[in-house]
Design an enzyme around this catalytic site. Structure first.
Site, PDB file in Angstrom:
ATOM      1  N   ASP A 197     129.993 -35.226  34.016  1.00 39.63           N
ATOM      2  CA  ASP A 197     131.057 -34.279  33.617  1.00 39.63           C
ATOM      3  C   ASP A 197     131.924 -33.903  34.817  1.00 39.63           C
ATOM      4  OD1 ASP A 197     130.171 -34.298  31.069  1.00 39.63           O
ATOM      5  OD2 ASP A 197     129.388 -32.253  31.038  1.00 39.63           O
ATOM      6  N   GLU A 223     135.419 -41.759  28.830  1.00 39.89           N
ATOM      7  CA  GLU A 223     135.880 -41.918  30.225  1.00 39.89           C
ATOM      8  C   GLU A 223     137.231 -42.636  30.262  1.00 39.89           C
ATOM      9  OE1 GLU A 223     134.288 -43.969  28.580  1.00 39.89           O
ATOM     10  OE2 GLU A 223     133.994 -45.901  29.527  1.00 39.89           O
TER      11      GLU A 223
HETATM   12  N1  LIG Z   1     129.065 -37.031  31.307  1.00 41.17           N
HETATM   13  C1  LIG Z   1     129.814 -37.419  30.281  1.00 41.17           C
HETATM   14  N2  LIG Z   1     129.729 -38.690  29.837  1.00 41.17           N
HETATM   15  C2  LIG Z   1     130.511 -39.079  28.821  1.00 41.17           C
HETATM   16  C3  LIG Z   1     131.409 -38.205  28.205  1.00 41.17           C
HETATM   17  N3  LIG Z   1     132.056 -38.904  27.217  1.00 41.17           N
HETATM   18  C4  LIG Z   1     131.584 -40.160  27.242  1.00 41.17           C
HETATM   19  N4  LIG Z   1     130.623 -40.291  28.199  1.00 41.17           N
HETATM   20  C5  LIG Z   1     129.830 -41.457  28.553  1.00 41.17           C
HETATM   21  O1  LIG Z   1     130.648 -42.481  29.054  1.00 41.17           O
HETATM   22  C6  LIG Z   1     129.885 -43.697  29.014  1.00 41.17           C
HETATM   23  C7  LIG Z   1     130.809 -44.831  28.687  1.00 41.17           C
HETATM   24  O2  LIG Z   1     130.070 -45.999  28.796  1.00 41.17           O
HETATM   25  P1  LIG Z   1     130.656 -47.423  28.455  1.00 41.17           P
HETATM   26  O3  LIG Z   1     131.583 -47.324  27.283  1.00 41.17           O
HETATM   27  O4  LIG Z   1     129.494 -48.352  28.355  1.00 41.17           O
HETATM   28  O5  LIG Z   1     131.573 -47.817  29.669  1.00 41.17           O
HETATM   29  P2  LIG Z   1     131.248 -47.967  31.216  1.00 41.17           P
HETATM   30  O6  LIG Z   1     129.819 -47.709  31.556  1.00 41.17           O
HETATM   31  O7  LIG Z   1     132.256 -47.132  31.937  1.00 41.17           O
HETATM   32  O8  LIG Z   1     131.537 -49.487  31.438  1.00 41.17           O
HETATM   33  P3  LIG Z   1     132.934 -50.212  31.624  1.00 41.17           P
HETATM   34  O9  LIG Z   1     133.996 -49.355  30.953  1.00 41.17           O
HETATM   35  O10 LIG Z   1     132.757 -51.516  30.949  1.00 41.17           O
HETATM   36  O11 LIG Z   1     133.179 -50.344  33.083  1.00 41.17           O
HETATM   37  C8  LIG Z   1     128.792 -43.465  27.989  1.00 41.17           C
HETATM   38  O12 LIG Z   1     127.560 -43.386  28.651  1.00 41.17           O
HETATM   39  C9  LIG Z   1     129.134 -42.095  27.389  1.00 41.17           C
HETATM   40  O13 LIG Z   1     127.971 -41.362  27.043  1.00 41.17           O
HETATM   41  C10 LIG Z   1     131.465 -36.855  28.677  1.00 41.17           C
HETATM   42  O14 LIG Z   1     132.219 -36.009  28.198  1.00 41.17           O
HETATM   43  N5  LIG Z   1     130.668 -36.520  29.703  1.00 41.17           N
END
Ligand SMILES: Nc1nc2c(ncn2[C@@H]2O[C@H](COP(=O)(O)OP(=O)(O)OP(=O)(O)O)[C@@H](O)[C@H]2O)c(=O)[nH]1
Length: 302
Positions: A197, A223
């Site tokens: 976060d 993200e």
């Molecule tokens: N801490 C946190 N994590 C989040 C939030 N929203 C999404 N995520 C996390 O963001 C991560 C996104 O993972 P992936 O879509 O696999 O993408 P990545 O690991 O960035 O991989 P690539 O995009 O392929 O480089 C997941 O683990 C979600 O749980 C949030 O508000 N807070």
């Protein structure tokens, strides 16, 4: 500027019964104006419309050519009418809650009677204004991501059509960047969700500081961030994307237990004449996908 008066108006401040003995003219017209004002103020929850109605109605009964309203908490500044030299200012409060400051202006000095009348009308504004402010806050919150405080996807969906219309009207081009943090899941998995976060918050600030004031940064989801660069052509959008990428790479995330830095991949698309929002986004997203496929931490153009 001639400030005639500064005062706090609260719901108990200026009831008509209290005003009447002080007035040298009959109060029937004030009573009628107050009833008409109250009725009209009930018909809208829009702060701007409310202030415009107030100004128009007040001008029938006192010399009032403009009304300005300010609420710092909600970053609201509303102006209606033509400003003149003589002004009076009031702080509006309801049940100890600060609603904001209002300033009325006139081409001639406000008399004591004018001020008392205005104060009575302002007391009628308090409840409708509080409702309108609550509504405004609710709308604002529904458009804002609570974690990063950036405008959210709903705000993006609203803004993109306006930006496309603007680009079409002014023929000045517009570009979209889709920015996605690389391997963000592993940050969560390794350092915990709270650290994730914090990273999101700091990336949001970094993106905001990397673009111009008139550009718009949204948290699209997870993200992924979207940036709208108005009046920008493709070569400049690519340069901006590259700068964003490098600034993120060089940035060390603060407040975390470890010295952590992140990288991001960026997809760029330039709006084509007549193009719809969804295809503009789709092209930027495809470019982002290509940046990820090519090894991440890079910019690709659609
Ligand atoms: N801490 C946190 N994590 C989040 C939030 N929203 C999404 N995520 C996390 O963001 C991560 C996104 O993972 P992936 O879509 O696999 O993408 P990545 O690991 O960035 O991989 P690539 O995009 O392929 O480089 C997941 O683990 C979600 O749980 C949030 O508000 N807070």
């Amino acid at each position: 500027m001639n400030v005639a008066h500064r005062k706090t108006i609260s719901s108990e401040a200026t009831k008509l019964a209290y005003l009447a003995p002080h007035m040298d003219t009959p109060t029937e017209d004030l009573l009628a104006a107050g009833q008409s004002l109250s009725f009209k103020l009930q018909q809208t929850l829009d702060v701007e419309a409310l202030l415009a109605l107030f100004c128009e109605q007040a001008s029938h009964i006192i010399p009032c050519s403009s009304v300005a309203f300010r609420n710092d908490e909600q970053s609201l500044f509303i102006y209606h009418g033509d400003k003149h030299d003589f002004t009076c200012q009031y702080t509006l409060e309801l049940e100890s809650e600060l609603l904001g400051q209002v300033e009325c202006s006139s081409h001639k000095a406000f008399s004591e009677t004018d001020l008392m009348r205005l104060e009575h009308l302002l007391t009628l504004l308090l409840f409708p204004l509080r409702n309108a402010l609550l509504y405004h806050q609710a709308v604002q919150m529904s458009q804002q991501d609570p974690l990063t405080l950036l405008p959210n996807r709903a705000a993006f969906n609203k803004a993109i059509d306006t930006e496309i219309s603007r680009a079409y009207r002014h023929k000045h081009g517009m570009c979209m960047l889709v920015v996605d943090i690389d391997h963000f899941k592993s940050i969560n998995d390794t350092y915990g969700h709270l650290a994730g976060d914090q990273v999101l918050q700091q990336v949001a600030r970094s993106l905001e500081s990397s673009v111009r004031k008139e550009d718009m940064v949204f948290r699209y989801g997870g993200e992924e961030f979207v940036i709208l660069l108005n009046a920008t052509n493709l070569p400049n959008a690519r340069l901006t994307a590259e700068r964003i990428r490098m600034e993120l790479e060089a940035k060390s995330m603060k407040g975390l237990e470890v010295n952590l830095s992140v990288t991001a991949s960026v997809g760029v698309s330039e709006w084509q004449d007549g193009e719809q929002a969804n295809t503009l986004f789709h092209r930027a997203d495809q470019a982002l996908y290509s940046a990820k496929q090519s090894g991440r931490n890079q910019v690709k153009v659609a």
